[in-house]
Every structure is written in structure tokens, then in C-alpha cells.
Enzyme design. Sequence first.
Site, PDB file in Angstrom:
ATOM      1  N   LYS A 254       0.853  -1.197   0.000  1.00  0.00           N
ATOM      2  CA  LYS A 254       0.000   0.000   0.000  1.00  0.00           C
ATOM      3  C   LYS A 254       0.874   1.227   0.000  1.00  0.00           C
ATOM      4  O   LYS A 254       1.816   1.342   0.793  1.00  0.00           O
ATOM      5  CB  LYS A 254      -0.887   0.010   1.265  1.00  0.00           C
ATOM      6  CG  LYS A 254      -1.828   1.194   1.333  1.00  0.00           C
ATOM      7  CD  LYS A 254      -3.095   0.939   0.559  1.00  0.00           C
ATOM      8  CE  LYS A 254      -3.867   2.213   0.242  1.00  0.00           C
ATOM      9  NZ  LYS A 254      -3.380   2.899  -0.993  1.00  0.00           N
TER      10      LYS A 254
ATOM     11  N   GLN B 119       7.127   3.818   3.982  1.00  0.00           N
ATOM     12  CA  GLN B 119       5.723   3.390   4.002  1.00  0.00           C
ATOM     13  C   GLN B 119       5.521   2.114   4.822  1.00  0.00           C
ATOM     14  O   GLN B 119       4.472   1.932   5.444  1.00  0.00           O
ATOM     15  CB  GLN B 119       5.264   3.177   2.546  1.00  0.00           C
ATOM     16  CG  GLN B 119       3.768   3.331   2.329  1.00  0.00           C
ATOM     17  CD  GLN B 119       3.322   4.767   2.179  1.00  0.00           C
ATOM     18  OE1 GLN B 119       3.965   5.553   1.495  1.00  0.00           O
ATOM     19  NE2 GLN B 119       2.219   5.121   2.791  1.00  0.00           N
TER      20      GLN B 119
ATOM     21  N   LYS C 193       5.289   3.372   8.444  1.00  0.00           N
ATOM     22  CA  LYS C 193       4.133   4.247   8.584  1.00  0.00           C
ATOM     23  C   LYS C 193       2.844   3.419   8.582  1.00  0.00           C
ATOM     24  O   LYS C 193       1.987   3.571   9.445  1.00  0.00           O
ATOM     25  CB  LYS C 193       4.114   5.229   7.400  1.00  0.00           C
ATOM     26  CG  LYS C 193       3.010   6.253   7.462  1.00  0.00           C
ATOM     27  CD  LYS C 193       2.738   6.917   6.116  1.00  0.00           C
ATOM     28  CE  LYS C 193       3.950   7.560   5.497  1.00  0.00           C
ATOM     29  NZ  LYS C 193       3.588   8.502   4.405  1.00  0.00           N
TER      30      LYS C 193
ATOM     31  N   LYS D 108       5.351   1.697  -3.021  1.00  0.00           N
ATOM     32  CA  LYS D 108       5.278   3.057  -3.573  1.00  0.00           C
ATOM     33  C   LYS D 108       5.531   2.975  -5.063  1.00  0.00           C
ATOM     34  O   LYS D 108       6.224   2.068  -5.538  1.00  0.00           O
ATOM     35  CB  LYS D 108       6.355   3.941  -2.936  1.00  0.00           C
ATOM     36  CG  LYS D 108       6.091   5.414  -3.057  1.00  0.00           C
ATOM     37  CD  LYS D 108       5.184   5.890  -1.938  1.00  0.00           C
ATOM     38  CE  LYS D 108       4.825   7.350  -2.047  1.00  0.00           C
ATOM     39  NZ  LYS D 108       4.214   7.838  -0.787  1.00  0.00           N
TER      40      LYS D 108
ATOM     41  N   GLY E 115      -2.678   8.235  -4.388  1.00  0.00           N
ATOM     42  CA  GLY E 115      -2.011   9.441  -4.872  1.00  0.00           C
ATOM     43  C   GLY E 115      -0.793   9.805  -4.036  1.00  0.00           C
ATOM     44  O   GLY E 115      -0.539   9.231  -2.981  1.00  0.00           O
ATOM     45  N   ASP E 116      -0.031  10.740  -4.537  1.00  0.00           N
ATOM     46  CA  ASP E 116       1.091  11.357  -3.821  1.00  0.00           C
ATOM     47  C   ASP E 116       1.329  12.667  -4.586  1.00  0.00           C
ATOM     48  O   ASP E 116       0.439  13.134  -5.304  1.00  0.00           O
ATOM     49  CB  ASP E 116       2.320  10.423  -3.826  1.00  0.00           C
ATOM     50  CG  ASP E 116       3.373  10.844  -2.801  1.00  0.00           C
ATOM     51  OD1 ASP E 116       3.216  10.502  -1.624  1.00  0.00           O
ATOM     52  OD2 ASP E 116       4.351  11.525  -3.169  1.00  0.00           O
TER      53      ASP E 116
ATOM     54  N   ASN F 110      -2.640  19.415  -1.467  1.00  0.00           N
ATOM     55  CA  ASN F 110      -3.723  18.793  -0.719  1.00  0.00           C
ATOM     56  C   ASN F 110      -3.446  18.793   0.795  1.00  0.00           C
ATOM     57  O   ASN F 110      -4.316  19.141   1.602  1.00  0.00           O
ATOM     58  CB  ASN F 110      -3.879  17.372  -1.271  1.00  0.00           C
ATOM     59  CG  ASN F 110      -4.804  16.517  -0.465  1.00  0.00           C
ATOM     60  OD1 ASN F 110      -4.387  15.873   0.483  1.00  0.00           O
ATOM     61  ND2 ASN F 110      -6.069  16.545  -0.813  1.00  0.00           N
TER      62      ASN F 110
END
Length: 446
Positions: free
Chosen positions: A90, A111, A114, A126, A165-166, A240
Amino acid sequence: MSQAIKEVMDQVTSRNPHEPEFLQAVKEVLESLQPVLEKHPEFIEAGILERIVEPERQIIFRVPWVDDQGKVRVNRGYRVQFNSAIGPYKGGIRFHPSVTLGTIKFLGFEQIFKNSLTGLPIGGGKGGSDFDPRGKSQGEVMRFCQSFMTELYRYIGADIDVPAGDIGVGAREIGYFYGQYKRITTLFEGVLTGKGLTWGGSLARPEATGYGTVYFLEEMLKARGESLQDKSIAISGYGNVGTFFIQKANQCGAKVITIGDENGYVYDPDGIKDEKLDFLMDLWVVHRRPAKDLADKFGLQWVSGKRPWEVACDIAVPTATQNELDLENAKQLLSNGCTCVAEAANMPCTAEAVNLFLEKQILFGPAKAVNAGGVATSALEMTQNSMRYSWTFEEVDTKLKSIMGNIYRNASQAAQDYGLEGNLVAGANIAGFLKVAQAMLAQGVV
Ligand code: GLU
């Protein structure tokens, strides 16, 4: 640094030359793990460190597309499937001209920990491309996204790998990805998060990273007997994360006095609120215009070519990108009275800056913990997709708030358990690592 850690770090360094960001991310985590390995020699015996720094799978692919002039263009696409010990891979997809394999590996590595910290069943991954969406037409972006997914679809799935998204990838790009995935596979499934509300998206997902950062900040301040009320906050990126951060910070009585982009920043000592915030909300997401427009529109001060870390503030929240706040910036923040820094972007502070903040014992929240609200809410989107059901905004937001509180408590407890009280960098790394390491141990040498 213990011998075991040093050996792994040496191996990672020789195996991954020319990937400074990846090495920076690995070094920070490994350094935090020393007390854990003393207590758990079984992790060393099972080769957990050697395995955790090596991605399970790295996919690099050609992304050919045709621009509006009919010219063939080629970019490079990546998906790094780093660790699936506790759930499907993810993590987001980043479109930015600076993206290399090393960038995606650093982000994928971060990630893992996290995602583990969220307490939800998601592994680490990622993706991205060196494609620059700025200045591209809608049609070009769509054709690029379709081409990207035409290759990526074979490696992902709702129970395999779930991108989101990123930087450079928002609701528009997720829509194009989803359409193409569905067209190729015929599956309407939760293979991506950050989807639109009418086709499987979750309420509160757009707000989640910014709101989650504020919830985490509140926890940090509470531990010191303070709150966000009347605090002045400097932030950087206006995408964002930054915009929803301002919205929630304002609701908590704080004042956000800077915002910017790579060209400079807006300084607004009165705080960005009301019609200024409304204007800012649409600036990038809808109009894709530079941050300076905000200064021009409302007659605010625009500081060209500088980072906002030179202004006096109580709290600094880097919301843009990696290594955007260096040692000089850190010194300046401290000498101007800043007593709290929370990383809303991924690895925005350089290692030297982080070390200074820790040394001076100001409140410092590391990215893995602070910005985990985004991916946590992505996991909640996956849950809703699995149930074929949607929760209300309040239900998702309440869960997000409780997840952020748990992350804070788990990270500070882990720091305390391992003799590093108050060090949330070590605490977040340790708490995130333990869950993944235990799962890897249980699953044998894979
Ligand atoms: N790109 C975000 C992050 O850095 C969100 C990832 C996701 O929602 O999967 O965590």
C-alpha cells in the site's frame, strides 16, 4: 551503531549506490533499532534487517504516450513492492520530474513503518514516474495515466497492491488509472484509494493527511500541557496536505502564517483564513496555478526564492517534499523561538536538522507518524470497499482521530520502553518495526 546494524548499513550502501534518499531513510530506521535488537536477538538471527531493507519486488517499465502535437514521448514508471508481511502493498504514486528508483525506494521503505503504525493491515509499497504533470493538457495527462496503468495493472489488485495518490497524483489521475484498470481487467474492485465518492471513494480521504497532522500535533502539544490555540504555524507546500491542514488548524484556533511552493512563499501575519483559504483550496487542485497567485489576489507579501523557515513561528510544519528543511533552516527556526516541528511531508527534514531538533529537545513529530492519517484513511477506504458500504464523514473522521491518537501513544510508549523517552523518531521507528518484524519472523524465511 552495533556491529550487526553496521554490517547491514554497509551492505545497503554498497548495493544501492547513487540512492542517497533511500540510504538516508534506511540509516535513520536502523539507528533507532539498536535497543530493540539487544532485547530481541532473534531478529538478527532470522536476518530480519537484511530482508527488511531489500524490496520484495521492484518493477520498472516504459511509459510511452503521444503528446498534443502528435509527438511520441517516453517516461519511466516504477512500482516498488517493499514489504507484504502485514498486508497487501500500500502506498501512493508520485509524478514529478525528480523521481528516480531511489526516490521510490525511500518512500516505499518509509511506508512499511508508517503503514504498520496505523494499526491497520497494510504492507509497504510506492510507485511513480518522472512524468511532469505541470503544463500538460487534460488529454495528455489522461493518455499518460492510461499508458502507465496498461503496464501496472498486471502487478496490482485489491488483495495484492493498492496504489493511491502522492505528489502530482490526485483525484483526476486516480480516476484515469481506475478507468483503465477496469477496462483491462473488467474488475470493479478496491484496487486504488483516493477514488471519487460516486465510485468507491471514502468521505474524508482528501482531508485525511492534513487533518491527521493536526490531530497528531494536538496530541504532542497536550503532552506538554499546551494546545493549538493562538499558536502561529509556518507551513510550506500548498497542495492537498497544506490546504486541509490550514482548514483544521484554523478550527483549532491556530494561525497559519506562511504557505508556498518551490518558487517562494506567501507571508500573512494575520493568518490564512476565510476567503483567502477558499481561494487557496482551489488554487492547485482545480486551477493548477502557482502559490504566488494568493499573494497577488489579496495583496499579501510574497518572498521570492526562499523557504518559509526564516519567519518567527511557534510551530513549523513542512508540507512539501523530502529534505526541504535543512540544518541552517533548523537553526533559524530555533533562534526565532520555534518549539515544535511536525513533518507532514515525507522525510522533509534532513538528518542533520532532525538531530538538532532532538538534541534541543523541542517537540518533534516524524513523518511516519505525523502524516500517517492519509494512508490510514486509505485503509479505511479499502475496508468500506470490501464491505461494499460507505461510512459518513463523521464516522471516518472519528476513526482517523482515534488512529492518530493511538499512533502518538504507541510511538511515545515504544520510546519510553526502550529508554528513549520523548524521542518520537525512535519511538515511531521501533513501534512500526516491531509489528512487521514479528510478522516476518512468524512467516519464515520468505
Ligand atoms: N502518498 C500518501 C503517503 O505518503 C498516501 C498513500 C496512500 O494513501 O496509500 O502516505
